[in-house]
Write an enzyme that holds these catalytic residues in place. Structure first.
Site, short mmCIF file in Angstrom:
data_model
loop_
_atom_site.label_atom_id
_atom_site.label_comp_id
_atom_site.label_asym_id
_atom_site.label_seq_id
_atom_site.Cartn_x
_atom_site.Cartn_y
_atom_site.Cartn_z
N TYR A 157 0.95 -1.41 0.03
CA TYR A 157 0.02 0.01 -0.06
C TYR A 157 0.87 1.37 0.03
O TYR A 157 1.96 1.11 0.62
CB TYR A 157 -1.00 -0.02 1.02
CG TYR A 157 -0.37 -0.03 2.73
CD1 TYR A 157 -0.02 1.20 3.22
CD2 TYR A 157 0.06 -1.21 3.13
CE1 TYR A 157 0.63 1.11 4.56
CE2 TYR A 157 0.71 -1.29 4.56
CZ TYR A 157 0.88 -0.08 5.18
OH TYR A 157 1.39 -0.15 6.35
N HIS A 159 5.97 4.42 16.89
CA HIS A 159 5.37 3.67 15.82
C HIS A 159 6.13 2.59 15.52
O HIS A 159 5.59 1.60 15.08
CB HIS A 159 5.30 4.58 14.33
CG HIS A 159 4.17 4.16 13.50
ND1 HIS A 159 2.96 4.19 13.47
CD2 HIS A 159 4.73 3.75 12.18
CE1 HIS A 159 2.53 3.60 12.38
NE2 HIS A 159 3.26 3.52 11.45
N SER A 167 -0.27 7.49 12.80
CA SER A 167 -0.83 7.18 11.84
C SER A 167 -2.48 7.58 11.92
O SER A 167 -3.08 8.24 11.26
CB SER A 167 -1.12 5.58 11.80
OG SER A 167 -0.11 4.89 11.14
#
Length: 251
Positions: A147, A174, A225
């Site tokens: 992606y 993250h 995110s």
């Protein structure tokens, strides 16, 4: 002006997604089909030679859904070498029956902060761990997930207006999620600012496709995110070995 992130860059990447024109392929006689598959096999054998001498990598996956049927994922040390592979592939007779549906260009990247941390005091490009990340061996995992994504530049949620220290902390947090999936998911991050429509192309490999769902779900709740990320289309597929191509194209 805010400080821009510095990266180390490795192999250039091409994700080439194709859809098989089954109607046209079905009209060919078996002899012509066999000739085309043999030509493709020779092409892939040459790709394997390049891989074995350490000058590139490649893999093929069968994609589920109607976005594509196949992805040819190729890595090379220059855009010229990558373009040469692309052009040679497009000249194959079978390429007339493999219709382009999507592509993505990027370069494997590692943040300078992370690379320096991994390398200690030595030149990061000479560190084995760093080199393994920049010039990765593609794992023969059963499944792939690809992606593209970007960071937001939207009012108060503008990633690029954050101070460097805050960005680094968010990325560290993250990254902890990603590292918790070590041994279950292998990821390759391709930087694509100035190369393609998004800022990164993310490629995940795993023997359990549900791990893709788990890691992406968990990361969605992380601030880096949840607040700052935008995503493109997701592609998921199954490993397709060279010797399985003939079976795939048999009608």
């Amino acid at each position: 002006m805010n400080e821009a992130v510095k990266t180390l860059d490795g192999w250039f990447c091409l994700h080439d997604f194709r859809s098989i024109d089954w109607a046209a392929w079905r009209e060919l006689n078996p002899g012509n089909q066999e000739l085309m598959l043999n030509e493709l096999s020779h092409f892939l054998s040459d790709m394997e030679i390049t891989k074995n001498i350490g000058e590139g990598e490649h893999t093929i996956y069968s994609i589920l859904g109607q976005k594509a049927d196949l992805v040819f994922f190729t890595l090379r040390d220059s855009l010229e070498a990558l373009n040469e592979v692309e052009n040679r592939f497009n000249k194959l007779a079978i390429a007339d029956y493999l219709l382009p549906t999507y592509s993505y260009i990027s370069v494997v990247e590692l943040s300078n902060y992370l690379a320096s941390h991994m390398a200690g005091g030595e030149d990061p490009y000479q560190n084995k761990g760093v080199r393994a990340r920049l010039y990765p061996a593609l794992p023969p995992k059963k499944h792939i997930c690809f992606y593209p994504m970007s960071k937001k530049r939207d009012g108060a949620d503008n990633w690029y207006m954050l101070p460097m220290e805050e960005r680094q902390q968010l990325i560290r947090d993250h990254g902890l999620i990603g590292r918790s999936y070590a041994g279950k998911v292998q990821q390759i991050i391709g930087g694509s600012i100035g190369f393609d429509d998004y800022e990164w192309g993310v490629t995940l490999f795993s023997d359990d496709a549900l791990e893709f769902k788990r890691i992406v779900t968990e990361m969605r709740f992380d601030e880096a995110s949840a607040r700052y990320a935008e995503f493109g289309s997701f592609f998921i597929g199954n490993l397709l070995l060279s010797e399985q191509l003939s079976k795939l194209f048999t009608i």
